[in-house]
Design an enzyme around this catalytic site. Structure first.
Site, PDB file in Angstrom:
ATOM      1  N   TRP A 103      -3.772   5.590  -1.391  1.00 12.16           N
ATOM      2  CA  TRP A 103      -2.773   4.684  -1.958  1.00 12.16           C
ATOM      3  C   TRP A 103      -3.405   3.381  -2.439  1.00 12.16           C
ATOM      4  O   TRP A 103      -3.002   2.845  -3.479  1.00 12.16           O
ATOM      5  CB  TRP A 103      -1.663   4.434  -0.948  1.00 12.16           C
ATOM      6  N   ASP A 173       0.883  -3.580   0.397  1.00  9.88           N
ATOM      7  CA  ASP A 173       1.715  -2.383   0.338  1.00  9.88           C
ATOM      8  C   ASP A 173       1.951  -1.924   1.771  1.00  9.88           C
ATOM      9  O   ASP A 173       1.045  -1.417   2.436  1.00  9.88           O
ATOM     10  CB  ASP A 173       0.998  -1.301  -0.475  1.00  9.88           C
ATOM     11  N   LYS A 197      10.313   5.869   4.194  1.00 12.44           N
ATOM     12  CA  LYS A 197       9.580   6.181   5.409  1.00 12.44           C
ATOM     13  C   LYS A 197      10.179   5.458   6.615  1.00 12.44           C
ATOM     14  O   LYS A 197      10.459   6.076   7.633  1.00 12.44           O
ATOM     15  CB  LYS A 197       8.100   5.827   5.238  1.00 12.44           C
TER      16      LYS A 197
END
Length: 362
Positions: A103, A173, A197
């Site tokens: 990511w 993030d 999530k």
């Protein structure tokens, strides 16, 4: 209702059963309006009250830091990968990134399309199975910001502390571990996360940022890609994902009911310890993927001695009601995602299954 699955999906992921049941009770007639919240105008008083309540509740869980704004956006964290350099990377500056896995790499590649970039630290040499030391982070000469990924969902690493960047904006993030533990929001210029999530259903991206950063965006950017558009319109410039925002508000209530971020942290540590103790105590039958000091409390990654045995593990687990234990296709192996809403009982059941599988296949 049939027995609920042991849901270890990486995202979209488990939601609290209590929240799902509340939403079920309010689904057809929300607050005696004769409508579902999904049917009503986002300009109406009822929805706007939910929208504002979710923003205020989120900031309250973070200690109500002065000068921060909550935005509810769309496009996932992946759109933020581009919006961040588009809005904050000025001429002659460099976008700085700490490379920790898949990511972080995606965010870095988007920034490279926008302007000048700099890798401030990387754990690629270790195949991203560890994290760079904070003392090894080296900023460029004229950094616009430093971007980090707090938790790598695929590899299973997690920062336990964050770098002090001084006057350089720190952007993070937190898609896979936001609100899983207390943290000092004032250390960050911006935090962002896809909701699917730890916060709610897919379709909402939460941005928490210093207001002075997001009130003046470059005018050449398309309207929807300017943070200032969403700031000045309180995330209501266009139709928001209203049901998702409602669900986030309910999840935030659920976190409050469990002692806030301190209570959630303690529960998450207990869940993670159960799994890592099983892995470490299995005499090599299960092997943790990540350096022990950098292990994630959200995504527990592990391997068996062969891919054939891993396939047998997945097949047997599915027959027992376990879902989502197959590792990401890019790395293989096994992964248990144990976000906030995954019950302790599910983790205990998984540990029992792992013990049984070892006894029958070891």
């Amino acid at each position: 209702m049939n027995k609920r699955a042991y849901n270890f999906n990486a995202g979209p992921a488990a939601l609290p059963l209590e929240v799902l049941e509340r939403a079920q009770a309010e689904f057809v007639d929300f607050r005696e309006s004769g409508m579902s919240i999904m049917e009503m105008s986002h300009r109406g008083a009822i929805y706007e009250s939910v929208h504002k309540e979710a923003q205020e509740r989120l900031l309250a869980l973070l200690g109500n830091p002065d000068g921060y704004k909550v935005l509810f956006l769309q496009g996932g964290a992946s759109t933020q990968f581009a919006m961040i350099p588009m809005n904050f990377l000025g001429q002659g500056q460099q976008a700085n990134y700490v490379m920790t896995g898949s990511w972080a790499d995606k965010a870095y590649k988007e920034a490279k399309l926008i302007g000048e970039t700099h890798i401030a630290a990387s754990s690629e040499a270790d195949n991203y199975m560890s994290l760079p030391k904070l003392t090894d982070i080296s900023l460029s000469d004229n950094p616009a910001y430093l971007h980090i990924t707090s938790n790598e969902t695929i590899g299973g690493t997690q920062f336990k502390q964050f770098p002090d960047t001084g006057s350089v904006p720190l952007i993070c993030d937190m898609s896979s571990d936001i609100l899983s533990r207390p943290f000092d929001m004032k250390q960050f210029a911006m935090v962002y996360a896809g909701a699917q999530k730890n916060l709610g259903p897919s379709g909402v991206t939460v941005v928490i940022a210093k207001e002075d950063m997001i009130t003046s965006s470059p005018k050449h950017l398309p309207t929807m890609l300017r943070y200032s558009t969403h700031t000045s319109n309180d995330s209501l410039y266009n139709t928001p994902p209203s049901f998702g925002v409602y669900m986030i508000n309910e999840v935030l209530k659920w976190i409050e009911e469990r002692g806030g971020l301190e209570g959630i942290r303690d529960l998450n540590r207990e869940k993670a310890a159960l799994l890592y103790d099983m892995i470490d105590g299995s005499e090599g039958f299960y092997r943790g993927c990540v350096d022990a000091g950098n292990r994630s409390d959200m995504n527990v990654t592990f391997r068996l001695e062969s891919e054939e045995l891993e396939k047998a593990f997945i097949k047997a687990s599915e027959q027992e009601g376990f879902v989502g234990l197959k590792g990401h296709r890019s790395v293989g192996g096994l992964r248990a995602s144990i976000y906030n809403a995954v019950p302790l009982e599910s983790c205990k059941a998984l540990v029992d299954f792992m013990g049984h599988f070892k006894r029958t296949h070891g």
